[in-house]
Each structure stands twice: as structure tokens, then as C-alpha cells.
Design an enzyme around this catalytic site. Sequence first.
Site, PDB file in Angstrom:
ATOM      1  N   ASP A 433      31.810  39.059  40.158  1.00  0.00           N
ATOM      2  CA  ASP A 433      31.695  40.199  39.253  1.00  0.00           C
ATOM      3  C   ASP A 433      30.910  41.300  39.947  1.00  0.00           C
ATOM      4  O   ASP A 433      30.119  41.041  40.856  1.00  0.00           O
ATOM      5  CB  ASP A 433      30.988  39.805  37.948  1.00  0.00           C
ATOM      6  CG  ASP A 433      31.443  40.666  36.774  1.00  0.00           C
ATOM      7  OD1 ASP A 433      32.174  40.145  35.906  1.00  0.00           O
ATOM      8  OD2 ASP A 433      31.103  41.874  36.741  1.00  0.00           O
ATOM      9  N   ASP A 453      32.137  43.741  44.838  1.00  0.00           N
ATOM     10  CA  ASP A 453      33.088  44.743  44.371  1.00  0.00           C
ATOM     11  C   ASP A 453      34.459  44.296  44.875  1.00  0.00           C
ATOM     12  O   ASP A 453      34.679  44.208  46.088  1.00  0.00           O
ATOM     13  CB  ASP A 453      32.686  46.104  44.969  1.00  0.00           C
ATOM     14  CG  ASP A 453      33.641  47.219  44.556  1.00  0.00           C
ATOM     15  OD1 ASP A 453      34.744  46.920  44.043  1.00  0.00           O
ATOM     16  OD2 ASP A 453      33.283  48.394  44.759  1.00  0.00           O
ATOM     17  N   VAL A 454      35.379  43.997  43.947  1.00  0.00           N
ATOM     18  CA  VAL A 454      36.683  43.452  44.369  1.00  0.00           C
ATOM     19  C   VAL A 454      37.494  44.436  45.208  1.00  0.00           C
ATOM     20  O   VAL A 454      38.459  44.041  45.861  1.00  0.00           O
ATOM     21  CB  VAL A 454      37.543  42.981  43.166  1.00  0.00           C
ATOM     22  CG1 VAL A 454      36.974  41.719  42.551  1.00  0.00           C
ATOM     23  CG2 VAL A 454      37.705  44.092  42.130  1.00  0.00           C
ATOM     24  N   TYR A 547      45.617  52.660  32.398  1.00  0.00           N
ATOM     25  CA  TYR A 547      45.459  51.234  32.156  1.00  0.00           C
ATOM     26  C   TYR A 547      46.818  50.554  32.005  1.00  0.00           C
ATOM     27  O   TYR A 547      47.100  49.543  32.660  1.00  0.00           O
ATOM     28  CB  TYR A 547      44.611  51.012  30.897  1.00  0.00           C
ATOM     29  CG  TYR A 547      44.341  49.549  30.606  1.00  0.00           C
ATOM     30  CD1 TYR A 547      43.405  48.841  31.351  1.00  0.00           C
ATOM     31  CD2 TYR A 547      45.034  48.888  29.590  1.00  0.00           C
ATOM     32  CE1 TYR A 547      43.156  47.507  31.090  1.00  0.00           C
ATOM     33  CE2 TYR A 547      44.796  47.549  29.325  1.00  0.00           C
ATOM     34  CZ  TYR A 547      43.856  46.856  30.069  1.00  0.00           C
ATOM     35  OH  TYR A 547      43.625  45.537  29.816  1.00  0.00           O
ATOM     36  N   LYS A 551      48.385  47.734  34.575  1.00  0.00           N
ATOM     37  CA  LYS A 551      48.670  46.354  34.161  1.00  0.00           C
ATOM     38  C   LYS A 551      50.163  46.035  34.368  1.00  0.00           C
ATOM     39  O   LYS A 551      50.521  44.901  34.678  1.00  0.00           O
ATOM     40  CB  LYS A 551      48.246  46.133  32.705  1.00  0.00           C
ATOM     41  CG  LYS A 551      46.730  46.022  32.543  1.00  0.00           C
ATOM     42  CD  LYS A 551      46.153  44.839  33.318  1.00  0.00           C
ATOM     43  CE  LYS A 551      44.679  44.618  33.063  1.00  0.00           C
ATOM     44  NZ  LYS A 551      44.127  43.473  33.828  1.00  0.00           N
TER      45      LYS A 551
END
Length: 650
Positions: A433, A453-454, A547, A551
Site C-alpha cells: 500500500d 507506490d505501485v 475511473y 477499470k
Amino acid sequence: MTSVAVNDQSATELAELIRVSRTIGSDPALVLHGGGNSSLKTTTTDITGQAVETLYVKGSGHDLATITAAGFAALRLASVRRLLPPVVVPDDALWSELRCALLDADAPDPSVETLVHALLPDPVVLHSHADAVLIISNTVDGSARARSLFGNLCVIVDYAMPGPDLVAACDAAWRARRGDEVGLVVLGHGLFTVGSTPQEALDRHLAVVAVAEVAAGTLPPTPAPEAAESVSPTELARVRGQLCRTAGRAFIVRHDTAADVRAFIADPALLSATERGPLTPDHVSWTKPWPLIGTDVGGYADAYRAYVLQNRSRRALPITELDPAPRVVMDPRLGLLTVGRGTTEAAAVAEITRHTMAAVARAEQLGGYRPASREHVFDLEYWLFQQRKLTRASRGDSDLTGQVALVTGAASGIGRGCAAQLLEAGATVVGWDLATSVTETFDSPNYLGIQLDVTDAAAVAEALAQQIDAFGGLDILVVAAGIFPTSANLGELTAAAWRRTMAVNVDAVMELYGQAMPLLAEAFPYGRVVLIASKNVAAPGPGAAAYSSSKAAVTQLTRVAALEWAGLGIRVNMLHPDAVFDTGLWTPELLAARAEHYGMSIDDYKRRNLLHAEITSGAVGRLATQLCTEDFACTTGAQIPIDGGNERVI
Ligand code: ZN
């Protein structure tokens, strides 16, 4: 509530025994994972008010937490003493006899060494498997060395199998004592000391161990070896995959390349010494009889099967399930791998192995490591009590025990719900996370939280490497990290907000899939991926262009992953949740404002779906976890709504 009425005197004595037992139990050089126990003979009062000669003996259990009053079993001493030599109690009757001698039906199972405790007449008996005592007896001339070193302090007993053999050997040796001995040294097993008080038995115990410590010598300081060669996570995951497939079960595998470990493994003489057998056969259920030197898991399995076939007639017990996978792997290039059915077991194997390495090195300095118990290792591994212990230990195993899951976005919301459910199902979980609290989201040995941080590809690579070092593999990947930008209609939506949403929700997942694929390909029994997408894929919302588009894109990306990875056995599925309100996005104020906007109560607003169901992050976590079980073994590429029913989706 216990049926043993403890009088003041016996309560004080027991408290003192517990204090002393904890002193021994907290020193890993004396007691490693179950090696050792203590006892007290005293008088208690039974329910009828009659005095009962009582033997308190430590129950089975192998950590410091079990050394409490509740961890001791109170037995009728007379009932136990009637089982002593010349009576021979066969293994399959001992457990029942000891349980029938208990003063409290709820007591833990008394130690299998209870009869030795009952045999020694003194009020207190302390038992350990001290490293130094084992080093002395596990040398080439160990028996003579032990006799000259401890002979004036203790009675010396040749190694005998725990159970009737050990009781008979201790009985014979104790009868032949001079009279001033303070205990028994059982070669290749450990030390028993006696005393009229716990402190006296402890002082004697530590005095014998001190003599052994001096005689066992010290190791020269480790010369600083060259820096460890870096090993690719994929290679480690491949070895773990082979171990799991060989045993037919998932394992946690720890990787250790500390300087002293590498120095040991770089020495061929020490490596071959470890193949002579464990420090004490008590370790065999954790470590297997010998380590795998190198990485030929299949070769080890063949040798182990042959060893069992050759020896099986020694035990009456039918060997039903043969697990030929090694538990300790020593490879000059990879370093040390220790293997267990869960993180706790893998850590115990690591600790035992570290102690064994140091003990082997010290015994080699004394002329050569020769385990005094080497003829009995098989008997102990397939001993009734050992097998029963294993069955008991695996009773708590769930579907996902030993499997390693990675959950992104694990500090809150749906990610947290998924991590919680996977832990519940027995998996070992790594949580990522951006929030630093991720390191403390769960307090469990089966959880490792990593803040990152992804969108940082290098950080992702580093975290995956850290996971493989700690646990050995990646079996399940749950992608839950994502952002939901502030609502903005087209025209208001900024390019920066759009790009940031795409970077976290799509680009980072593409990068993660690329890095995770080689690890998932080695997973056991096979890799599984669950993407937490959104109801917005099928039913986008006004004001949620970024968003909804992100997705939809990540769903398409994940469908391609399902296509590309099916040949590797990796199952990839998607969940489309909606209206999950117990997440960080939803404050009570926001919830109240939205409900008011629709003219609804908060409860009705939360259940704005066909089933009128409340959808929690826990419910999404349960479904994600279920998708990773065998129930969905034939499903990949599926998109499952979890939204309580939505007319636009149906
Ligand atoms: Zn023992």
C-alpha cells in the site's frame, strides 16, 4: 476451573517451577522447539479433600507461551509410577494411560518423557536438549568424552529411543548410580537434572551445561566472505515450486544468505558432515534426516524413498503418506533455504538449522561430527508420537495453508478485506500500500506489509524479491490498489487527473503483471489472479470518466492475461463490486450527504440494489478468496459482479 485443588504450598512450588522453566525455555541454546520439559512432585488435594501425591509435568507444546500453569498437566504420581520398569508400556498404550492418570480432564497431553520424570525420585526434574551437551556426545569418541567430562556429575545413558527403551535405559543407569550424581546425560538426546527445589535443579543444570560449553570450544570468527551472488527471485520460486510438487503440498520457504551461513555452506567438509544426521532425532520431524546439498530435489526424493523402503520394517506403523521433500536446502550459490508448512514452521526449521550448523562446526573441531543417535533417526521420524504430533499440527490447516498471496492496496477497504479473508483461509499474505500503516495492518506471523507506490517499477521489483526471500513464492495475486479521482464531468476533467488515474489503475497493473508472471508460473498448485475491477465497467457513471475508463482498460488487460497465461495453468478472474461503503473513500459525512441527495435513509442508500443487500469489503474478500480455491479450478477469464444486483449490469 480445574478439579485440582492447589494448596498454598504446591502453588508456590509450581510458580517457582514455571519461573525456572521459563529461564531454560527462553534460551534457544538449551531448548529448541519442543526440546525439553520440566516436572514437580508435590501434594495436592482432590475434590474429596484427600491428599494426592501429584506429578506436574510440562504438556506438549513448543513455545514459551505454553510455559504457564495451564501448560502443565497434573497427574496422580502413583498411577504413573505403576507404569515404570519392569512394566513395559507399549507406545500405543502410553497416551491413554497418561491421560487416565490426569487429575484434570482438560489438562494438555503430558510430555512423552513423563515416565522418565516419574522415575527420578527427586521433587524437581529439568530436561533440556542443550546444544553444548549434544556437541560433546555427537563427536567421534563422544561416549568416552561425555563419560570423562560429565561422569562425576551425571549418570551417562547411551542413546535410546524415547518411550519404553529410554525409560528402561534411564532406570538401569539410575539404579547403578554412585549416589551423588545430579542428573542424567542421555547421549545424543540431552540432559536431565534433579533437585529438591527448582532453583537447585536449575543451578545444577546450568553447571553441567557450562562444563559442556567450555569443552565444546568456540568457533573462530567468520572471515568476511565475498558478497552474496544475487539470485533471481524466479530461480528461488522455481526451487520452491519443485519442493511443493514433490511433497504434494504448499510450503513456505525462507532464504538466508547471512555471512556465517555462506561461510558454512562454502565448506565442503561441513556440508558433508550435516548429512550424517540431525543433532538429536527430535529435530527430524522439522528438518528430515539430512539436508539437500545442491538443488536436485528429485534426486533427494528418490534417495529418501529408498531410505524409507529400506527401513520401513523397523516400525510396525504403516507408512501411509510419504512426503519425500527436503526441509533444508544448502546450496553454495543459493545459500540456505528452510522449508515449513507455514511461516512459523519454516522459521523453526531455520532456527534449528542455524543451531545445527554451529554445533556441527564445533563438533568437527573436536575431531568430527558423529550423531550418537544416527541409528535411530528413522525410528523417531516414524514414531507413533511423532506422527500423532504431525497429524495434530496439520489439523488446523486450511485450503490455503502454505500458499503465498500478494494483495495490493491492503491497508484499507477492499484490499484489506481480501487480505483478511486470505489470512483467515490459512494463506501467508504480503500486503502492499502507499499508506505506511500497511506494515501494521495485521499482527500475524503470516503477514508482511510493504509500503510502496505501485507506479514505481523498481520498487515493485524490490518488493517481489523481498517476498520471495521471506516466503519463497507467489501463488495468488489480488490486485485491489486503485484510485477514484474526484468526480468531474468532461470539460472539467483535467489531463493530469486522467493520466494519474490511468497510471495507478492501468499502467501499474500492466507492469505488475509483467513482473509477476514468471513467479506465478512457478506457483503451487498453480497461479491465481483476482482483479478487483468495478461495476463501472459494465455500467459507467457520469462524472467518472477517468475511473470508468481505467477499470474498463484494466479489465481488458486482465482478460488478455487470462488468455496468455492459461497455458501456464494460471487462472485469472475479475470481480466487479459496487457500493462497498466500508472503505477509506466513504466517510460517515459523505455517506449522509449522498443519502440525503437521493432522499433516502443511510441504510436504504447503502442497499440501493435489486437484492437490497449491503455489500461489505469482507464480502468481496470472501468471494476473492473463494475464487482462489479448488472450487473454481475450471474457471478463468470470468467477470463476476458483486453488487447486490444491478439492472444496468444484468
Ligand atoms: Zn527430550
